[in-house]
Every structure is written in C-alpha cells, then in structure tokens.
Scaffold this motif. Structure first.
Motif, PDB file in Angstrom:
ATOM      1  N   GLU A 130      33.017   3.254 113.633  1.00 14.48           N
ATOM      2  CA  GLU A 130      31.673   3.820 113.631  1.00 14.48           C
ATOM      3  C   GLU A 130      31.380   4.478 114.964  1.00 14.48           C
ATOM      4  N   SER A 132      27.910   5.525 117.056  1.00 17.88           N
ATOM      5  CA  SER A 132      26.446   5.516 117.084  1.00 17.88           C
ATOM      6  C   SER A 132      25.943   6.702 117.895  1.00 17.88           C
ATOM      7  N   HIS A 136      21.028   7.449 114.367  1.00 18.69           N
ATOM      8  CA  HIS A 136      22.049   7.859 113.396  1.00 18.69           C
ATOM      9  C   HIS A 136      23.388   7.202 113.719  1.00 18.69           C
ATOM     10  N   ASN A 137      24.117   6.928 112.658  1.00 11.48           N
ATOM     11  CA  ASN A 137      25.381   6.211 112.838  1.00 11.48           C
ATOM     12  C   ASN A 137      26.436   6.786 111.883  1.00 11.48           C
ATOM     13  N   LYS A 139      30.043   6.597 110.062  1.00 13.01           N
ATOM     14  CA  LYS A 139      31.161   5.722 109.709  1.00 13.01           C
ATOM     15  C   LYS A 139      32.259   6.602 109.139  1.00 13.01           C
ATOM     16  N   GLU A 156      26.943   9.131 107.202  1.00 12.52           N
ATOM     17  CA  GLU A 156      25.835   8.851 108.132  1.00 12.52           C
ATOM     18  C   GLU A 156      24.908   7.866 107.425  1.00 12.52           C
TER      19      GLU A 156
END
Ligand code: FEO
Length: 388
Positions: A130, A132, A136-137, A139, A156
């Motif tokens: 992931e 960051s 918003h993140n 993967k 996201e």
C-alpha cells in the motif's frame, strides 16, 4: 484538456491521439485512441501513468494546469508498454523530486527502454503493498499478462476507485461518439484475448473489493452500471460466446467463394439466426473479424484453395485465432478448388489443434463456381449449423 469528471481529488490529465495511423503498429483506429493518466491530489500527489511520447508535451501541459509549480510526489507506473510509459523520461526530467512506483519487473523493463539514473527514486512494490497519500490510499494488485508481465492495477480504497491499466480499455478517443462494447471488445480480443486465464485471476481478486469507478488507461472512465462491464470481461475472459450468432468469414480469389459465403449467410438468416456477420478477410479489418469470431458461438469459413493449401488471408486469420486462444465454438467449412480442393482439409487440421472447437463433418466443396448442387449443399450445411 478533456473534461472528465471523476471526483474532487482525482483528476484526468490524459490525452487523445487522433493522428495515429495504426495503434500498436497494426490496429486501425478510425476514432483514434486515448492515453489516460490521472492525478490523485492529497497531502502527497500521485500521478498515475504517463502517455505515449507522441503526446508528452500536451500531457505535461495538462498536469501544469492543475499543479502549477508543484510536483507530483509519485509516478505510479501500471504498465511499461510505450503507449503509457513513453513519457516517463520526460516526466522524470520535468519533476526531479518525483519518486517512481512500480514492481521489480516494471523497473527491469524501464531500464531496457530508458537510460535514466533513477536508483534513488525507485519505490518497488509487490502484491498487496500500500501507498498512503494522506486520506487516499493505493493498494497494488498485480495483473501479470493483462497485458504484459509487469502490469499492476491500483485500488484507491477511500473513494473505491480502481486504476485498471489496459483492462476495461477501448479504442477510440474520449470524444468519439460510439458504443463502448464494440470497440472495447475489438480491443480486448486482439490485445488481451490470449490471456483469458490471467484476466480471470484478476477478476477474482477484484471481486473481493467494492468498486465505485474504473479508471482504465484507454477510453472512458466507467462510473455506472459496473456489473455490466465486469460481466462482459468475465464472459470474454472465460471464452464463453457473448451472443448466439454466426460469423461467416471468406477468402475468395475471383468472387465465387465469396458468393457461396454470402449465400449461406442469407440462408442462415432465413432459418432464423438473428445475428449473422459476414467478413471479407482480404479487405475488411482483421481485428474486427477476430472480435466477431469470439463474439458468436458459431463460425463458417469459406476458402479458396491456393498453392495446394489455404488462401493466405484465411491462413492469417486462422493463425490469429490460434494465437488468441480461440476455443469452445462450432465451425463449418466451405472450400473451393478447380482441380484439387484442399482448403477444407487444411483448415480442419488447424482448427482441430484448438481447444474444444467442433468442426462439422459435412464440408461443402465448390468446384470453381456455385452451381445448383452447391446451393443444395449449402442449404444442408446451413441446417446443420442451425441444429448444431
Ligand atoms: Fe495500452 Fe498494453 O498498452
């Protein structure tokens, strides 16, 4: 710049290419193509992919309109094929503080395409990692062979947006007024068609997450009715026919074989087959013929004998079908030959090397021109196709 609404913080910065003569050096794209690229704006800014080098300047200008003098913190590289990676060197030079995000294969390919010193700017990720950006993140979901080995998608999770690389893409610039499925299907079978098993693997992974929008690298952002698009991808990648129907594909030297092909197409329609497509393999778009072969459950191949074998454009078509893993279909054959008709036998040999392709025993042989007895034989073959 294309005005594509995604969300307040996810912005479109891609470009249309309407000047390209052949996409990937072989596909006609009468409505052009788009190279999509996106910005995710947060505490950190992620730039999602670049564009073909043909459009670097326009793309960098699009980014500047949004960022001004700011720089993206990350460039996420989903795919190293030059239609998306062609501007990596330009971006790396323009944004000297930007880190590049990819997997081990991404960077191996990057080194093959470019001479850049990015050793201190690499962020290597793998399945499930992931990144960051603030709220918003991202993967990362590896999608090998959809359509190159290094391909990865990014999910996201705060807005539930999937950046799907080539997946769910289509031919056609974003301002093309055309049906999604038609050009997405031609794109899928010709570009990703060989890799149905790998597409199935990714679809399985994606079924575990909720998706509100799909942002592909070509074609429109998909925001509604996502089950429709996911369903089509499931059908296509499992090699199930999408529609009941027949593709009649012919390779004709003087028009006699073409005449027989058109005759059986009319007969099939009269016998109630609702969808019958006819293609002249010497003149029509080969990619469209491939698309229709996969779309329908049945196919008729009509071919002149040439040099004791298959007429070249039919040979080319069969070779494409084999390459794209054509399977699970029923095929009927018509051959023509003035002195030693061989096309039927040779086409059967190729088709029998494909998985679960049923070739009807009955072959219509034309000895030069269509005669009364040929019409009767075509009619019998049409009945067999309908009942198969
Ligand atoms: Fe759109 Fe495989 O590149």
């Amino acid at each position: 710049m294309n005005k594509i609404e995604i969300s307040e913080n996810i912005l479109y910065v891609g470009v249309n290419d309407r000047d390209i003569d052949l996409f990937e050096g072989q596909y006609v794209v009468p409505e052009g193509v788009s190279y999509n690229s996106y910005l995710i704006m947060d505490e950190k800014i992620a730039l999602m992919d670049t564009v073909d080098a043909r459009k670097s300047e326009e793309w960098l200008a699009n980014i500047k309109v949004i960022l001004g003098t700011r720089q993206p913190d990350y460039l996420v590289v989903s795919h190293m094929e030059p239609d998306h990676a062609g501007s990596i060197a330009a971006a790396t030079e323009t944004f000297p503080d930007m880190q590049l995000v990819g997997n081990a294969k991404t960077f191996a390919f990057m080194g093959q395409f470019f001479d850049m010193d990015i050793e201190n700017r690499k962020k290597v990720v793998s399945e499930g990692d992931e990144l960051s950006l603030g709220s918003h993140n991202l993967k990362f979901v590896m999608a090998p062979m959809v359509h190159w080995p290094e391909v990865m998608m990014s999910y996201e999770s705060s807005e539930k947006i999937l950046f799907s690389a080539d997946g769910f893409g289509k031919f056609g610039a974003l301002d093309a007024d055309e049906d999604w499925a038609c050009e997405a299907r031609r794109y899928y079978f010709n570009i990703v068609g060989k890799y149905g098993a790998q597409v199935q693997t990714v679809l399985k992974k994606l079924s575990e997450v909720e998706v509100n929008a799909i942002c592909p690298l070509h074609g429109p952002v998909l925001k509604e009715n996502l089950d429709y698009y996911l369903g089509l991808y499931d059908t296509w990648s499992s090699y199930r026919p999408e529609d009941e129907g027949v593709l009649v594909a012919y390779a004709s030297i003087y028009g006699n074989t073409a005449g027989a092909a058109k005759e059986i197409a009319d007969m099939l329609k009269e016998k109630g087959v609702k969808k019958v497509a006819v293609t002249d393999l010497a003149r029509d778009d080969m990619a469209e013929a491939i698309e229709d072969a996969f779309r329908y459950d049945k196919m008729v191949l009509a071919c002149s004998t040439y040099d004791g074998g298959i007429f070249p454009c039919m040979e080319d078509f069969l070779s494409h079908l084999k390459g794209k893993n054509y399977q699970k279909r029923t095929v009927a054959l018509i051959e023509n030959g003035t002195w030693a008709p061989m096309a039927g036998k040779k086409m059967r040999e190729v088709l029998e090397g494909m998985k679960e392709v049923k070739v009807l025993e009955n072959v219509v042989t034309i000895r030069s021109a269509v005669k009364e007895e040929t019409i009767a034989a075509l009619n019998a073959l049409a009945d067999e196709i309908v009942n198969s």
